[in-house]
Structure formats: structure tokens, C-alpha cells
Design an enzyme around this catalytic site. Structure first.
Site, PDB file in Angstrom:
ATOM      1  CG  HIS A  81      -1.780   1.251   1.279  1.00 25.38           C
ATOM      2  ND1 HIS A  81      -2.746   1.527   0.323  1.00 25.38           N
ATOM      3  CD2 HIS A  81      -1.792   2.307   2.144  1.00 25.38           C
ATOM      4  CE1 HIS A  81      -3.332   2.667   0.616  1.00 25.38           C
ATOM      5  NE2 HIS A  81      -2.764   3.172   1.707  1.00 25.38           N
ATOM      6  CB  SER A  82       0.956   4.303   0.301  1.00 27.21           C
ATOM      7  OG  SER A  82       1.214   5.674   0.096  1.00 27.21           O
TER       8      SER A  82
END
Length: 256
Positions: A81-82
Site C-alpha cells: 500500500h502506498s
């Protein structure tokens, strides 16, 4: 995170900038019983707090890839994520090139534009107040942590280091065409990721691409963890028996 005696799959999770492996703790109750859940502990946090944070992407991705190569008895899937999406991509590229018995089954990227679409926000050297304001707006970091001077003093240097790493990172040009299926997720109200940026991940695979949005902002996955994990396994359950097999590529990200 969650171990099992004879897993059919290992899912390795990569947290966001400033994040820790504990971010994925709730997923242990969501993955199937025969799946082993692992989460990466970046240097500079949790039980690696005494270590200096990585300064360059290779410093982060290479040791993770080397450790992952030892898990070659079972298919691996990677979710990031990210910032973790970029780290997972770099690790997957290394694993795909390695002469291991079992290659990566799938790469899942979340909350991050694909190669060539990322834009630096130059927050590594922002004032504490400006950085805290941005973190609160994005979510994902406890307001209590940011309001506590002692905890903030510990946390802000870590996220500054992660932001510097991202500012220094340059995605490969052209990006490698991995023989690994890729699925991209994002929050429909995320101001830092749009449909065009998400679809840029299709350039890194020759083995199928799919995308999906969920309601919410950058940390949509906190509210939609169960639905997200369910969606991961709709792809994995059709691909882990034959790693690298293709997935359909919808023209636009589908919505729940």
C-alpha cells in the site's frame, strides 16, 4: 503475523510510508486458513527501531527479496500500500528474475500511481506542523500519536526518511514487463491517485492486469479490509495453481 504448517500460499504485505507491519494485523482473521500472512518490518520501526531507515529503494528492496527467495517452497503473492506498492513492485521484479522453484503468483498494488505517474510532494523537509497537517488529512496515522509531542518526535523522522527515499526513487524506464499478474486498488476519493495513475501499472506486466476502486480516501483499506482481502483471493484462487497465468484486463477500474 499468521503462520500455518503447510501453506498453499504466502501473502507478504508491505506497509505505507511511516507505516509498520502491525498495520496488517487485522488481516490475520481475514485470509483463508491455508494461507500464511507475513508483513515486512522496515528498518527504523518496531523491533528494528535502532536501525537507520533505508536511504535508497535498493537498500530496502534487495534484502527483502533475498529473504523472500528462501521461501521458495510455496507460491508468494505480494501486496503493498502506498510506498509499500513501490517496494513490493521492486521486490517482485527481483523475484521474477531469480532462479527460484516457485515464482511470484501475483502483485497487488494499492494507493499508488504506476511508474511514470508519481509526483513528489516534497514533504521530507516540510515543517512539523505542515507534515502533521498532511498526515491528518490523509488518515492512517493516529491523531493521538501526532498530538503527543514525545510520540511525534519518534514518528516524524521515520516518515521524513521514507519521503526522502521516495523523492530519490526513479522507476525503471521502460518498466519491466513482468510475467506476474498485477491488480491495482485505490480509494475513489483519494486526491493523490486517479484512474490514469492506477492504469499505469498495466505497463509492468505481460501476464494480465486488473484494477478496482473502493469508496474512501488514501486509507480506504482500513474501512474495507474484508472486501479487499476477499477480492485479492478471487484473483489468487484462479492463479496460484499456475503462477503467471493471465487475468482479464478491464478497460476501466470496476467499482464495488
Amino acid at each position: 503475523m499468521r503462520t500455518c504448517r503447510a501453506p498453499r500460499l504466502r501473502l507478504i504485505c508491505f506497509p505505507h510510508a511511516g507505516g509498520s507491519a502491525g498495520f496488517f494485523r487485522s488481516w490475520a482473521a481475514l485470509v483463508p486458513d491455508d494461507v500464511e500472512l507475513l508483513a515486512v518490518r522496515y528498518p527504523g520501526r518496531e523491533d528494528r527501531f535502532a536501525e537507520s531507515p533505508a536511504r535508497h529503494m535498493a537498500d530496502l528492496a534487495e534484502p527483502i527479496a533475498q529473504a523472500s527467495m528462501k521461501l521458495d517452497d510455496t507460491p508468494l503473492a505480494l501486496f503493498g500500500h502506498s510506498m509499500g506498492a513501490t517496494v513490493a513492485f521492486e521486490v517482485t521484479a527481483r523475484l521474477a528474475d531469480a532462479p527460484t522453484a516457485v515464482g511470484p503468483a501475483a502483485l497487488f498494488v494499492s494507493g499508488r500511481p504506476g511508474p511514470g505517474k508519481t509526483r513528489s510532494r516534497h514533504l521530507a523537509d516540510a515543517t512539523d506542523d505542515r507534515l502533521v497537517e498532511d498526515l491528518l488529512a490523509m488518515g492512517g496515522t493516529s491523531a493521538e500519536v501526532l498530538a503527543n509531542p514525545e510520540l511525534r518526535e519518534l514518528f516524524l523522522p521515520v516518515i521524513r526518511a521514507d519521503y526522502r527515499l521516495l523523492d530519490a526513487y526513479r522507476s525503471p524506464v521502460p518498466p519491466p514487463a513482468l510475467a506476474v499478474p498485477v491488480v491495482a486498488y485505490y480509494g475513489a476519493e483519494d486526491g493523490h491517485v486517479d484512474e490514469d495513475g492506477v492504469n499505469a501499472w498495466s505497463a509492468v506486466t505481460r501476464s494480465g492486469f486488473a484494477a478496482r476502486s473502493f469508496p474512501g480516501g488514501h486509507f480506504y483499506l482500513e474501512q474495507h479490509a474484508a472486501a479487499l482481502v476477499t477480492d485479492l483471493f478471487t484473483h489468487l484462487d484462479t492463479n496460484t495453481s499456475t503462477p503467471g497465468s493471465a487475468m482479464p484486463a478491464p478497460k476501466t477500474p470496476r467499482r464495488p
